[in-house]
Design a protein around this motif. Structure first.
Motif, PDB file in Angstrom:
ATOM      1  N   MET A 178       0.866  -0.599  -0.012  1.00 42.76           N
ATOM      2  CA  MET A 178       0.424  -0.056  -0.252  1.00 42.76           C
ATOM      3  C   MET A 178       1.020   1.472   0.195  1.00 42.76           C
ATOM      4  O   MET A 178       1.521   1.159   0.868  1.00 42.76           O
ATOM      5  CB  MET A 178      -1.066   0.183   1.355  1.00 42.76           C
ATOM      6  N   ASN A 179       0.280   1.987  -0.748  1.00 47.20           N
ATOM      7  CA  ASN A 179       1.245   3.264  -1.044  1.00 47.20           C
ATOM      8  C   ASN A 179       0.722   4.289   0.020  1.00 47.20           C
ATOM      9  O   ASN A 179      -0.037   4.519  -0.598  1.00 47.20           O
ATOM     10  CB  ASN A 179       1.919   4.211  -2.064  1.00 47.20           C
ATOM     11  N   ILE A 180       1.293   4.703   0.833  1.00 49.22           N
ATOM     12  CA  ILE A 180       0.755   6.194   1.610  1.00 49.22           C
ATOM     13  C   ILE A 180       1.599   7.156   1.184  1.00 49.22           C
ATOM     14  O   ILE A 180       3.221   7.470   0.944  1.00 49.22           O
ATOM     15  CB  ILE A 180       1.280   5.658   3.590  1.00 49.22           C
ATOM     16  N   LEU A 181       0.599   8.266   1.062  1.00 47.86           N
ATOM     17  CA  LEU A 181       1.477   9.400   0.859  1.00 47.86           C
ATOM     18  C   LEU A 181       1.223  10.730   1.674  1.00 47.86           C
ATOM     19  O   LEU A 181       0.058  10.352   2.104  1.00 47.86           O
ATOM     20  CB  LEU A 181       0.530  10.744  -0.286  1.00 47.86           C
ATOM     21  N   GLN A 182       1.972  11.274   2.171  1.00 49.97           N
ATOM     22  CA  GLN A 182       1.952  12.190   2.890  1.00 49.97           C
ATOM     23  C   GLN A 182       2.026  13.628   2.626  1.00 49.97           C
ATOM     24  O   GLN A 182       2.615  14.110   2.414  1.00 49.97           O
ATOM     25  CB  GLN A 182       3.768  11.521   3.580  1.00 49.97           C
ATOM     26  N   ILE A 183       0.861  14.461   4.114  1.00 45.90           N
ATOM     27  CA  ILE A 183       0.953  15.673   3.684  1.00 45.90           C
ATOM     28  C   ILE A 183       1.629  16.083   4.778  1.00 45.90           C
ATOM     29  O   ILE A 183       1.157  15.538   6.065  1.00 45.90           O
ATOM     30  CB  ILE A 183      -0.640  15.734   3.438  1.00 45.90           C
ATOM     31  N   THR A 184       1.866  17.273   4.638  1.00 44.21           N
ATOM     32  CA  THR A 184       2.472  17.755   6.253  1.00 44.21           C
ATOM     33  C   THR A 184       2.201  19.299   6.017  1.00 44.21           C
ATOM     34  O   THR A 184       1.866  19.354   7.250  1.00 44.21           O
ATOM     35  CB  THR A 184       4.195  17.683   6.072  1.00 44.21           C
ATOM     36  N   SER A 185       1.163  19.882   4.971  1.00 48.66           N
ATOM     37  CA  SER A 185       1.549  21.738   4.823  1.00 48.66           C
ATOM     38  C   SER A 185       0.253  21.529   5.163  1.00 48.66           C
ATOM     39  O   SER A 185      -0.836  20.971   4.022  1.00 48.66           O
ATOM     40  CB  SER A 185       1.745  21.815   4.228  1.00 48.66           C
ATOM     41  N   THR A 186      -0.386  22.257   6.085  1.00 46.17           N
ATOM     42  CA  THR A 186      -2.019  22.469   5.821  1.00 46.17           C
ATOM     43  C   THR A 186      -2.708  23.691   4.611  1.00 46.17           C
ATOM     44  O   THR A 186      -3.678  23.469   4.744  1.00 46.17           O
ATOM     45  CB  THR A 186      -2.537  23.455   7.177  1.00 46.17           C
ATOM     46  N   ARG A 187      -1.382  23.998   4.308  1.00 49.39           N
ATOM     47  CA  ARG A 187      -2.289  24.869   2.736  1.00 49.39           C
ATOM     48  C   ARG A 187      -2.410  23.635   1.424  1.00 49.39           C
ATOM     49  O   ARG A 187      -2.647  24.688   0.070  1.00 49.39           O
ATOM     50  CB  ARG A 187      -1.055  26.571   2.857  1.00 49.39           C
ATOM     51  N   GLU A 239      -3.411  21.668  -0.989  1.00 53.27           N
ATOM     52  CA  GLU A 239      -5.083  21.470  -1.997  1.00 53.27           C
ATOM     53  C   GLU A 239      -5.579  20.748  -0.721  1.00 53.27           C
ATOM     54  O   GLU A 239      -7.210  21.072  -1.155  1.00 53.27           O
ATOM     55  CB  GLU A 239      -4.579  22.040  -3.132  1.00 53.27           C
ATOM     56  N   LYS A 240      -5.469  19.530  -0.562  1.00 50.66           N
ATOM     57  CA  LYS A 240      -6.171  18.217  -0.488  1.00 50.66           C
ATOM     58  C   LYS A 240      -6.459  18.536   1.175  1.00 50.66           C
ATOM     59  O   LYS A 240      -7.578  18.347   1.267  1.00 50.66           O
ATOM     60  CB  LYS A 240      -5.386  17.059  -0.131  1.00 50.66           C
ATOM     61  N   MET A 241      -6.035  19.450   1.635  1.00 52.09           N
ATOM     62  CA  MET A 241      -6.376  19.458   3.614  1.00 52.09           C
ATOM     63  C   MET A 241      -7.096  20.718   3.109  1.00 52.09           C
ATOM     64  O   MET A 241      -8.748  20.879   3.855  1.00 52.09           O
ATOM     65  CB  MET A 241      -5.566  20.287   4.018  1.00 52.09           C
ATOM     66  N   LYS A 242      -7.223  21.768   2.217  1.00 50.70           N
ATOM     67  CA  LYS A 242      -8.244  22.618   1.370  1.00 50.70           C
ATOM     68  C   LYS A 242      -9.729  22.249   1.475  1.00 50.70           C
ATOM     69  O   LYS A 242     -10.332  22.659   1.689  1.00 50.70           O
ATOM     70  CB  LYS A 242      -8.072  23.744   0.622  1.00 50.70           C
ATOM     71  N   ARG A 243      -9.317  21.056   0.659  1.00 56.25           N
ATOM     72  CA  ARG A 243     -10.874  20.056   0.017  1.00 56.25           C
ATOM     73  C   ARG A 243     -11.407  19.972   0.797  1.00 56.25           C
ATOM     74  O   ARG A 243     -12.788  20.024   1.391  1.00 56.25           O
ATOM     75  CB  ARG A 243     -10.434  19.592  -1.435  1.00 56.25           C
ATOM     76  N   TRP A 244     -10.788  18.733   1.915  1.00 56.97           N
ATOM     77  CA  TRP A 244     -11.386  18.316   3.036  1.00 56.97           C
ATOM     78  C   TRP A 244     -12.282  18.802   4.133  1.00 56.97           C
ATOM     79  O   TRP A 244     -12.806  18.814   5.114  1.00 56.97           O
ATOM     80  CB  TRP A 244     -10.246  17.252   3.889  1.00 56.97           C
TER      81      TRP A 244
END
Length: 265
Positions: free
Chosen positions: A1-10, A12-17
């Motif tokens: 399973m490939n897990i992608l890391q998001i570290t920034s609150t800025r 675009e995925k974070m904004k969408r969620w």
């Protein structure tokens, strides 16, 4: 399973969620954010499309217990960032964006159990409880009239405890829906403290629709005029009215009692 890391609150995925916490955002993207292992498994079993899975450090281990999700991206977030997206005080560490199924606009029903018509029911906890109670008795069709809380509100989703994913929800004008249901042979029943007949004195037909009103105002006058029958819930105590979810449960379980005790109309 490939897990992608998001570290920034800025990101675009974070904004969408974050937008999915609002009705406007859910309608814009056609999806909602659900939280917790149990709800995610319930959504998958019900056939809802999972668009993405979100985990914090705490939730990584839950991934091994989920059904296999081919092609669904998994994103790892810092716990602090994950907490910004969810609604609970002690999150499990896993959430998912799931696609809201297209609502059935047609009035044609399958005739499986009673139909519920909700007129401006505004409390998310009430709607969630109604959804769960309806599923318990086999009532899967719910029409939500104008003014009713968004069924994909996070509080509705949590209180429904998975029943939302197995319900057939339609939203629209009940003054148009009720006449169409009557054409299909549905008998429309609502409650009134002034009704002469108690709710258990009527033998309900197989095709029955129960109309429930707003927590404070009850059923609107324009819809009362469309009802086939008003019934009252006897209250010998010092109480004028009951919570709408309680009222729904009483009506539905009277229907269950009649159906399974073989009362013949």
């Amino acid at each position: 399973m490939n897990i992608l890391q998001i570290t920034s609150t800025r990101n675009e995925k974070m904004k969408r969620w974050r937008k999915l916490s609002t009705r406007k955002g859910r309608e814009e993207y056609g999806s909602l954010l659900i939280e917790g292992e149990k709800l995610l498994i319930e959504a998958i079993k019900a056939g809802w499309q999972v668009r993405s899975v979100l985990v914090s450090e705490r939730g990584i281990g839950i991934l091994d217990r989920l059904p296999r999700l081919e092609g669904v991206p998994v994103y790892s977030l810092y716990s602090s960032n994950f907490s910004q997206l969810v609604d609970t005080q002690s999150p499990q560490g896993i959430a998912a964006e799931v696609v809201v199924p297209d609502e059935q606009r047609a009035y044609q029903l399958k005739g499986e159990g009673p139909v519920l018509l909700l007129d401006a029911v505004q409390d998310p906890g009430n709607l969630g409880t109604i959804l769960r109670t309806a599923e318990a008795v086999g009532a899967r069709d719910l029409w939500l009239g104008s003014g009713t809380v968004d069924p994909y509100n996070p509080k509705v989703v949590r209180s429904a405890m998975g029943s939302l994913f197995r319900s057939r929800i339609r939203r629209g004008d009940l003054s148009e829906a009720i006449p169409e249901l009557k054409k299909q042979g549905y008998f429309v029943v609502g409650t009134s403290p002034h009704a002469e007949q108690a709710h258990y004195d009527k033998v309900y037909p197989e095709k029955v629709a129960f109309l429930l009103g707003n927590e404070g105002q009850g059923i609107s006058s324009r819809l009362k005029a469309l009802m086939d029958l008003h019934v009252r819930l006897p209250m010998p105590g010092q109480v004028e009215s009951l919570n709408v979810s309680v009222t729904t449960g009483i009506l539905l379980y009277e229907w269950v009692r009649q159906k399974y005790q073989g009362i013949d109309g």
